[in-house]
Design an enzyme around this catalytic site. Structure first.
Site, mmCIF file in Angstrom:
data_model
loop_
_atom_site.group_PDB
_atom_site.id
_atom_site.type_symbol
_atom_site.label_atom_id
_atom_site.label_comp_id
_atom_site.label_asym_id
_atom_site.label_seq_id
_atom_site.Cartn_x
_atom_site.Cartn_y
_atom_site.Cartn_z
ATOM 1 C CE LYS A 23 -2.775 2.631 3.305
ATOM 2 N NZ LYS A 23 -1.918 3.359 4.225
ATOM 3 N NE ARG A 98 -0.458 12.026 6.775
ATOM 4 C CZ ARG A 98 -0.757 13.109 7.433
ATOM 5 N NH1 ARG A 98 -1.946 13.317 7.858
ATOM 6 N NH2 ARG A 98 0.170 13.999 7.671
ATOM 7 C CG ASP A 122 -4.540 5.361 9.891
ATOM 8 O OD1 ASP A 122 -5.722 5.065 9.748
ATOM 9 O OD2 ASP A 122 -3.598 4.614 9.652
ATOM 10 C CG ASP A 320 2.528 0.827 9.383
ATOM 11 O OD1 ASP A 320 2.081 1.691 10.161
ATOM 12 O OD2 ASP A 320 2.751 1.039 8.186
#
Length: 435
Positions: A23, A98, A122, A320
């Site tokens: 991603k 974003r 987020d 992450d």
């Protein structure tokens, strides 16, 4: 699309799972198609909300887009429509994503002007954009922020290379500056540059398009500006966050799983960090094989002190995956301190795990101590809401290992980052329904 997952946990899974395209790489690479008027073909693009939004924005912007097959698109930015970028529509579209901030560098470099609404994304604390603008201003752009409209404007008759020391090694900030600098006049050096594999992929792609970037993979990038770039083909790396998630999933559910085509050489410290939690994993060609394990025991440091896992800019451990480490530690044998250094308020989902029976002490917004249950007391199914993409995936793994039924609401947060996650999990035996 909003909805919920209903999960009946406690089942052993079995089989092969293939990670989607990355991603965070896709968001950078798709912005780079604006740097040339020739065709750029991109493969292994994940079919997820955030990426599809960016493709729609490019389409509205007038980029010609051809879908060649699943996750395989050709882009050509030979006649873009600048009126769209100044329009009310763009103020709404751009703000929802974003990743769209990385359109600034390419727009500025190729068209001499760039516009951007304040982006969303987020809710994980403050993520400042100062690094992006600092770099673009140093290359010669005039910067204006309209507070009433929450709208950024950048203009530059000409960009000139220079030495730029970044305040923070921001991945998207580095990407933006690199994409502007490739078409600037003269030499740009970016120090304290991010060096993530995804950024290396962007630099390699730009070099294939005719850019002159050296120092790729280090924190000092040197960019000799060129007059124009041409087309190329590019394939995304597999998503390392997914790969780490499936390692954790296998351990939590005591399952034998093979993760296919992981591109081992780009995984950095990820495999070893999971090994420190006691998880067996083997390299088989370019796959990761995880055998079914009844227990996994957290290693201590050599002097016997408690293991700490913390995040750091690449080549450190990616932030992450800390939520996955935290969940996996709940069923390990032993204790671990998870220290989230790079973002604020990413650990607040631990209260959901405590509701499920996990033994976790939240020390402060950045640190949590996890006392492993060693699979002696499985987590209990519960109803929960996913706060952000990565926590959503961690809660999903917790639910798949738990006894009883769990429901996760707000799953668009999971769909933003993971392609057909329920379908792929069902294929290896998970009991998961979209409701």
């Amino acid at each position: 699309m909003s909805g919920s997952f209903q999960i009946r946990g406690g089942k052993k899974l079995h089989g092969e799972i293939t990670p989607q395209g990355a991603k965070n790489e896709a968001l950078q690479i798709l912005c780079a198609v604006l740097l040339t008027d020739e065709e750029v073909r991109v493969k292994n693009i994940p079919d997820i909300h955030d990426v599809n939004r960016l493709i729609e924005i490019l389409q509205d912007f007038g980029v010609k887009i051809t879908k060649n097959g699943h996750g395989d698109y050709t882009f050509q930015a030979d006649a873009v429509n600048f009126d769209y970028v100044k329009s009310q529509d763009f103020k709404q579209d751009g703000a929802k994503l974003r990743g769209s901030v990385m359109l600034l560098g390419p727009m500025l470099a190729r068209y001499g002007e760039a516009y951007m609404p304040t982006p969303g994304g987020d809710k994980i604390g403050r993520r400042r954009l100062d690094t992006h603008f600092q770099g673009l201003v140093e290359l010669g752009a005039d910067f204006h922020y309209d507070e009433k409209e929450s709208f950024y404007t950048l203009k530059a008759k000409e960009l000139h290379g220079k030495f730029i020391l970044l305040e923070e090694a921001s991945v998207t900030g580095t990407a933006n500056i690199v994409m502007a600098a490739v078409l600037a006049k003269g030499k740009t050096r970016v120090y304290n540059a991010a060096c993530e594999p995804y950024l290396q992929q962007l630099c390699k792609m730009l070099n294939r398009m005719g850019a002159d970037i050296s120092g790729i993979g280090s924190n000092l990038l040197t960019i000799e500006g060129v007059a124009h770039l041409h087309g190329t083909e590019h394939t995304m790396l597999p998503d390392m966050v997914e790969i780490g998630s499936w390692i954790g999933l296998a351990a939590m559910t005591k399952s034998e799983i093979t993760i296919k085509n992981v591109n081992w050489k780009e995984l950095g410290v990820i495999p070893n960090t999971f090994k420190k939690l006691g998880i067996d994993l083997e390299k088989r060609g370019d796959d990761i094989f995880i055998p079914a394990q009844e227990n996994y025991k957290i290693q201590k440091f050599i002097d016997g002190s408690i293991l700490t896992v913390s995040d750091a800019p690449w080549p450190g451990f990616t932030p992450d995956l800390l939520s996955i480490i935290l969940v996996v530690a709940t069923q390990a044998k032993g204790t671990v301190l998870v220290h989230q250094k790079m973002f604020e308020s990413r650990l607040f989902f631990v209260d959901k795990l405590i509701d499920m029976g996990a033994q976790i002490i939240l020390c402060d917004p950045h640190r949590a101590t996890v006392v492993g249950l060693n699979h002696e007391y499985p987590l209990r199914g519960t109803t929960m809401v996913s706060p952000d993409i990565r926590a959503g995936n961690a809660l999903l793994i917790a639910a798949l290992s738990a006894e009883g039924t769990s429901v996760i609401h707000n799953i668009e947060q999971i769909d933003r980052g993971y392609e057909n996650i329920d379908g792929r999990l069902k294929a290896i035996g998970a009991d998961i329904e979209r409701i």
